[in-house]
Every structure is written in structure tokens, then in C-alpha cells.
Scaffold this active site. Structure first.
Site, PDB file in Angstrom:
ATOM      1  N   ARG A 116      43.201  45.591  33.257  1.00 40.76           N
ATOM      2  CA  ARG A 116      42.071  44.725  34.248  1.00 40.76           C
ATOM      3  C   ARG A 116      41.154  44.265  33.433  1.00 40.76           C
ATOM      4  NH1 ARG A 116      38.983  45.786  39.889  1.00 40.76           N
ATOM      5  NH2 ARG A 116      40.913  44.912  40.593  1.00 40.76           N
ATOM      6  N   HIS A 143      45.085  37.826  40.270  1.00 38.51           N
ATOM      7  CA  HIS A 143      45.268  39.213  40.777  1.00 38.51           C
ATOM      8  C   HIS A 143      46.706  39.481  41.527  1.00 38.51           C
ATOM      9  CE1 HIS A 143      43.845  43.008  41.894  1.00 38.51           C
ATOM     10  NE2 HIS A 143      42.978  42.835  42.705  1.00 38.51           N
ATOM     11  N   GLN A 146      47.204  42.570  44.093  1.00 37.77           N
ATOM     12  CA  GLN A 146      46.350  42.209  45.344  1.00 37.77           C
ATOM     13  C   GLN A 146      47.433  41.473  46.436  1.00 37.77           C
ATOM     14  OE1 GLN A 146      43.406  43.726  46.345  1.00 37.77           O
ATOM     15  NE2 GLN A 146      44.473  42.775  48.357  1.00 37.77           N
ATOM     16  N   ASP A 238      36.847  36.632  50.159  1.00 36.24           N
ATOM     17  CA  ASP A 238      36.597  37.259  49.096  1.00 36.24           C
ATOM     18  C   ASP A 238      35.082  37.081  48.976  1.00 36.24           C
ATOM     19  OD1 ASP A 238      36.748  38.874  46.892  1.00 36.24           O
ATOM     20  OD2 ASP A 238      37.782  37.440  45.609  1.00 36.24           O
ATOM     21  N   CYS A 278      40.391  41.524  50.119  1.00 34.89           N
ATOM     22  CA  CYS A 278      40.708  42.279  49.062  1.00 34.89           C
ATOM     23  C   CYS A 278      39.971  43.461  49.047  1.00 34.89           C
ATOM     24  CB  CYS A 278      40.924  41.526  47.821  1.00 34.89           C
ATOM     25  SG  CYS A 278      39.592  40.797  47.448  1.00 34.89           S
ATOM     26  N   ARG A 306      48.094  48.741  48.628  1.00 35.93           N
ATOM     27  CA  ARG A 306      48.114  48.585  47.246  1.00 35.93           C
ATOM     28  C   ARG A 306      48.820  49.764  46.488  1.00 35.93           C
ATOM     29  NH1 ARG A 306      43.882  45.782  44.673  1.00 35.93           N
ATOM     30  NH2 ARG A 306      45.252  46.223  42.897  1.00 35.93           N
TER      31      ARG A 306
HETATM   32  N1   CP Z   1      40.978  44.911  45.720  1.00 36.17           N
HETATM   33  C1   CP Z   1      40.582  45.317  44.444  1.00 36.17           C
HETATM   34  O1   CP Z   1      41.307  45.123  43.558  1.00 36.17           O
HETATM   35  O2   CP Z   1      39.796  46.394  44.618  1.00 36.17           O
HETATM   36  P1   CP Z   1      39.044  47.026  43.275  1.00 36.17           P
HETATM   37  O3   CP Z   1      38.353  45.850  42.431  1.00 36.17           O
HETATM   38  O4   CP Z   1      38.259  48.140  43.786  1.00 36.17           O
HETATM   39  O5   CP Z   1      40.244  47.417  42.343  1.00 36.17           O
HETATM   40  N1  NVA Z   2      37.265  38.089  43.099  1.00 33.78           N
HETATM   41  C1  NVA Z   2      36.901  39.531  42.976  1.00 33.78           C
HETATM   42  C2  NVA Z   2      38.037  40.354  43.195  1.00 33.78           C
HETATM   43  C3  NVA Z   2      37.878  41.751  43.360  1.00 33.78           C
HETATM   44  C4  NVA Z   2      38.700  42.621  43.625  1.00 33.78           C
HETATM   45  C5  NVA Z   2      36.373  39.829  41.590  1.00 33.78           C
HETATM   46  O1  NVA Z   2      37.162  39.289  40.617  1.00 33.78           O
HETATM   47  O2  NVA Z   2      35.453  40.385  41.168  1.00 33.78           O
END
Ligand code: CP
Ligand code: NVA
Length: 323
Positions: A116, A143, A146, A238, A278, A306
Site C-alpha cells: 500500500r 484500489h 477493494q 468514499d 469502502c 475483503r
Molecule cells: N477499505 C480499506 O482499504 O480500508 P483500510 O484503509 O482500513 O485498509
Molecule cells: N480513497 C481512500 C480510500 C481508503 C480505503 C484513500 O485513499 O484514503
């Protein structure tokens, strides 16, 4: 109606990594979803499934996470393997060691790398210089894990994927980019409602338009939340400020004020529309408590999925024969 167990039997899964769903065919996506359902059933019935016995997954995080971190860690454990949580501040990557060297070294120890981070190019370079499967656990651009969990959730509730309309209300970010790709790959209509200046990435919209021709679906980008949500089967939102955009929070709250998913806005969708997010969610900002905690919301089923999807992705990418 699409029956994943029947329709995917003959499909061959030919992927080695998961960087973006754009690299996946509709059949690849179905294969992941079918495998997720199979592993979810095993999990529910308490049937052990140590498909990745003895395998290890490096999990690099340069951004925070609850769901991605925990679901991957639990998933690899339940598959008989082991996951190493690597906070970028604790490894040399955070002190400037190159992605190239990190990829080469981790490939000598690990059977897969989940990351990530900010820059999608980091993943491209992990693939280029490493020799093990690389999985995108979120970048500024995409993502994909997700969206696979979202598609699984939609399939479980609606019994199909095409012939549905998903409305995404909010920021044109990594999640909406991946939804644009995921929906148009499987033939679902997608309509984005966002303020002017917050539209999804132009290249991604072009890719989605191309995909939609092949899958016979529709893509619509509008600056009106009401126009976007009309007759939707799935309503999705989101956060207004993603990780890395903390300084823009105040400006964004002002710009997104008329894009909050509340009961009034939701009433423009179909009566049996479901609400997805999400997570993490901020009640009173992008969504009201009434909606996210209400009867149309499936956000915790979505979060649970997930785990099952992560297992399927790792099984297909990291086991011999992908079974
Ligand atoms: N939806 C998601 O990816 O959550 P986190 O940021 O908690 O991993
Ligand atoms: N768009 C958000 C998604 C978190 C799961 C971010 O990137 O912070």
C-alpha cells in the site's frame, strides 16, 4: 443470471500480479470472485484450507490501514502461510533504499509482496525488479482488492453483476478509478457524480469507456449528485479527502457539501438500492449515520468480503496451479 460456480468452471486464470483491474479480463475477475465464494464457504463451514502452507507474504505499508492490513494478515494465516507486516518507517525503504533493491531482496525471502503506497509506478518497479507476485493494496491511483470485494458483495446481494447501475457520489479518487474499471469490465453501468474539478482521472475514464463498449455497459460522469444517483441499484461513496490529502480537508468539505449521501439523495436511487462504502467512513461528512447505519447499508458485509477476496487473490497468484 450469472452463476459464478457454473460459468467460471472452464476459465483459465493467467495473471501473475494484481496491479490494476485493467490488466484483468472479465473472466479473470469472475475467477477471483468464484474462488472467493468457494473459500468463503469453506471458512463458514470451518473446513481447513491450507492452500498456501509454508508460503510467506511481505506486506509493505507506507499509508495507514485497518481492513487491508488485517484481512491480508488473517487471510494468509488461514491459508496456512505467514504474513510479515512491514511499516515503511521500520524498513530501509523509508530511509531511501530503492524499490529496485527492495524488490530483489524481498523476492529472495518471500512468495509474494502486497504493498500500500502512493505511487503506482512503485508497483510497476516491484514487478520489474522482483520475481514474485505483487498485489496492489491501494495506491493514489487504484484500489483493485477493494473493488473485487465490492463486486463480490454486489453479486451476493443482487445475484448478478451486469444489468445493474452503480452510482458513485464523491471524489474522483483511487476507489472511483478502480470502480470505473471493475464495473465496465463486468458489464455494470457506472455513473459518477462529483463536484467540478474532482472528476476521476481522464485516462481511466477513457479506459472505462473502451471497456464499456466491449461489455455493453454505460459510463457517465456528471457534476450533479441527483443526476448520477437516479435509478441506481448500488450507491457508493468514499472519503472526501484521501490519505495524503489531509491539508485539503477544509476546502474539500466546502466543495463536496452538496455531494453528501443522505436519505434525501438516496431516495432518488431505486427503492431496493444498496449502499456501499469502502471504509473508513466519516459520518456527517460524505455520508449520514442514517444511511450508513440504515437498512440499505451493507458496508460490513463488504468489509468482511475483503478477507475472502484476499484469500482468493493470493491462492490464484501464489499457489502452484492457482487452486
Ligand atoms: N477499505 C480499506 O482499504 O480500508 P483500510 O484503509 O482500513 O485498509
Ligand atoms: N480513497 C481512500 C480510500 C481508503 C480505503 C484513500 O485513499 O484514503
Amino acid at each position: 443470471m450469472l452463476d459464478l460456480k457454473v460459468n467460471t468452471k472452464e476459465f483459465i486464470f493467467n495473471q501473475r500480479h494484481l496491479l490494476s483491474l485493467q490488466d484483468y479480463t472479465k473472466e479473470d475477475i469472475y475467477k477471483v470472485l468464484a474462488k472467493s465464494l468457494e473459500l468463503k464457504e469453506k471458512h463458514t463451514k470451518n473446513i481447513p484450507h491450507p492452500i498456501l502452507k509454508g508460503k510467506t507474504l511481505a506486506m509493505i505499508f507506507t499509508k495507514s490501514s485497518t481492513r487491508t492490513r488485517v484481512s491480508f494478515e488473517v487471510a494468509i494465516k488461514q491459508l496456512g502461510g505467514y504474513g510479515l507486516f512491514l511499516n515503511s518507517n521500520d524498513i530501509q525503504l523509508g530511509r531511501g533504499e530503492s524499490i529496485e533493491d527492495t524488490a530483489k531482496v524481498l523476492s529472495r525471502y518471500e512468495d509474494g509482496i502486497m504493498i500500500r503506497t502512493y505511487d503506482q509506478m512503485d508497483l510497476v518497479n516491484l514487478v520489474k525488479y522482483g520475481s514474485v507476485p505483487v498485489i496492489n493494496g491501494l495506491t493514489d491511483m487504484y484500489h483493485p482488492c477493494q473493488i473485487l470485494a465490492d463486486l463480490l458483495t454486489i453479486y451476493e446481494i443482487k445475484g448478478q453483476l451486469s444489468v445493474l447501475k452503480l452510482a458513485y457520489i464523491g471524489d474522483g479518487n483511487n476507489v472511483s478509478n478502480s470502480l470505473l474499471i471493475g464495473c465496465t469490465k463486468v458489464g455494470m453501468d457506472i455513473s459518477i457524480g462529483c463536484p467540478k474539478g474532482y472528476e476521476p482521472c481522464k485516462n481511466v475514464v477513457s479506459m472505462a469507456m473502451e471497456n464499456s463498449k466491449a461489455s455493453n455497459s454505460k459510463v457517465k460522469i456528471s457534476n450533479s449528485a441527483i443526476e448520477a444517483i437516479k435509478d441506481a441499484d448500488i450507491v457508493y461513496t468514499d472519503v472526501w479527502a484521501s490519505m495524503g490529502q489531509e491539508e485539503e480537508e477544509a476546502v474539500r468539505e466546502r466543495d463536496f457539501a452538496s455531494f453528501q449521501v443522505n436519505s434525501k439523495l438516496l431516495s432518488y436511487a431505486k427503492d431496493d438500492a444498496i449502499f456501499l462504502h469502502c471504509l473508513p467512513a466519516y459520518r456527517g461528512k460524505e455520508v449520514t449515520a442514517e444511511v450508513i447505519d440504515g437498512p440499505q447499508s451493507y458496508v460490513f458485509d463488504e468489509a468482511e468480503n475483503r478477507l475472502h477476496v484476499q484469500k482468493a487473490i493470493m491462492t490464484l497468484l501464489m499457489s502452484e496451479g492457482g487452486s
